[in-house]
Design an enzyme around this catalytic site. Structure first.
Site, short mmCIF file in Angstrom:
data_model
loop_
_atom_site.label_atom_id
_atom_site.label_comp_id
_atom_site.label_asym_id
_atom_site.label_seq_id
_atom_site.Cartn_x
_atom_site.Cartn_y
_atom_site.Cartn_z
N HIS A 111 -18.86 12.35 -10.51
CA HIS A 111 -19.70 11.39 -10.53
C HIS A 111 -20.36 11.07 -11.87
CE1 HIS A 111 -20.37 12.25 -6.16
NE2 HIS A 111 -19.40 11.89 -6.03
N CYS A 119 -21.55 0.10 -20.48
CA CYS A 119 -21.74 -1.47 -20.02
C CYS A 119 -21.67 -1.58 -18.63
CB CYS A 119 -21.15 -2.41 -21.10
SG CYS A 119 -21.42 -4.16 -20.61
N CYS A 138 -24.87 -4.54 -24.59
CA CYS A 138 -23.82 -4.29 -25.24
C CYS A 138 -23.40 -5.33 -25.93
CB CYS A 138 -22.77 -4.09 -24.23
SG CYS A 138 -20.84 -4.16 -24.43
N CYS A 140 -20.98 -7.28 -25.84
CA CYS A 140 -20.52 -8.35 -24.77
C CYS A 140 -21.53 -9.20 -24.11
CB CYS A 140 -19.54 -7.90 -23.71
SG CYS A 140 -20.12 -7.02 -22.44
N ALA A 221 -27.48 29.62 -5.08
CA ALA A 221 -26.29 30.00 -6.13
C ALA A 221 -26.60 31.03 -6.91
CB ALA A 221 -26.07 28.63 -6.64
#
Ligand code: OAD
Length: 237
Positions: A111, A119, A138, A140, A221
């Site tokens: 993930h 971007c 970004c 762009c 855990a």
């Protein structure tokens, strides 16, 4: 345990529960993120389009918690397992990077990773050029966002196929701290089971996989992994 040897292939499939003892919230536990917040507002492409500031500030606060957190005995025990069984890897749904910080290697992040940005328009990693109203853009022109998988988005290219193939060929699969509800990742323990692997679930609660696992360890855990490591170590010595 004694039917395995040091060449056995082991997959550690993990979810948010393995980070809980490091102080990082899970998603579906009673006090988890999705009991307080709407995932469609905070973790979907539409949520980001509608309110990028809200989404970015939620991720910034999660990132702060994660940076201040430390891996625990469970994470470090996986490193010990990986030394004992060189053909073993972590396939995680977690974006917090704690496995790598504990020395787990290799780690495949299904993930994404909250510490990276990409971007939202062209998909290029990082590449911040300008800041407007606190939002990084970004080259762009698109907005930068965390490089994580949101609801309705695909997993990183080719990774789930590679993970399913690996789970289908492993000898032992540990399913640790995951509610086993989010697909396609949740296919992994079932894939291992179907192909004859020995499956071990570590969880403080029951999951849809519990009825199928060869061994269920109903514990945290951090408690369960060191004990299991001792058993594996003893069986190999
Ligand atoms: P969930 O929040 O759905 O499930 C966490 C699981 O961990 C539950 O089954 C708990 O019982 C268990 N658990 C809690 N504390 C534990 C502990 N100390 N030791 C062992 N188990 C413990 O988290 P995930 O299964 O990881 O996706 O959720 C899968 C995906 O849904 C996440 O990656 C995220 C989320 O929406 C995206 O953001 C795309």
């Amino acid at each position: 345990m004694d039917r395995f040897n040091r060449d056995s292939h082991i997959v550690f499939f993990t979810g948010a529960g393995i980070s809980a003892e490091s102080g990082i919230s899970t998603f579906r536990d009673p006090d988890g993120h999705w009991s307080k917040y709407d995932p469609m507002k905070l973790a979907s492409p539409k949520g980001f389009r509608d309110d990028p500031e809200l989404v970015l500030s939620w991720y910034a606060s999660r990132r702060k918690t994660i940076i201040e957190a430390e891996p625990h005995a469970g994470h470090y025990t996986i490193t010990q397992f990986q030394k004992l069984f060189p053909n073993s890897l972590v396939i995680t749904q977690n974006v917090d990077g704690l496995h790598a910080r504990a020395g787990n290697d290799p780690v495949w992040e299904l993930h994404g990773n909250i510490h990276r940005e990409k971007c939202n328009t062209c998909g290029q990693e990082g590449n911040s050029q300008a800041v407007e109203d606190g939002i990084h853009h970004c080259r762009c022109g698109g907005m930068l966002r965390p490089d994580v998988v949101w609801f309705g988005e695909s997993l990183p290219f080719g990774l789930i196929e590679k993970s399913l193939a690996t789970a289908g060929e492993c000898d032992i699969l540990f399913s640790i701290g995951t509610s086993t509800q989010i697909y396609p990742a949740a296919h992994l323990p079932f894939q291992a089971l179907e192909h004859g692997a020995y499956t071990i679930e570590i969880n403080i609660d029951k999951t849809p996989f519990s009825a199928h696992a060869d061994l269920i360890v109903e514990d945290t855990a951090g408690n369960a992994l060191p004990k299991l490591f001792e058993e594996f170590y003893a069986a190999l010595s």
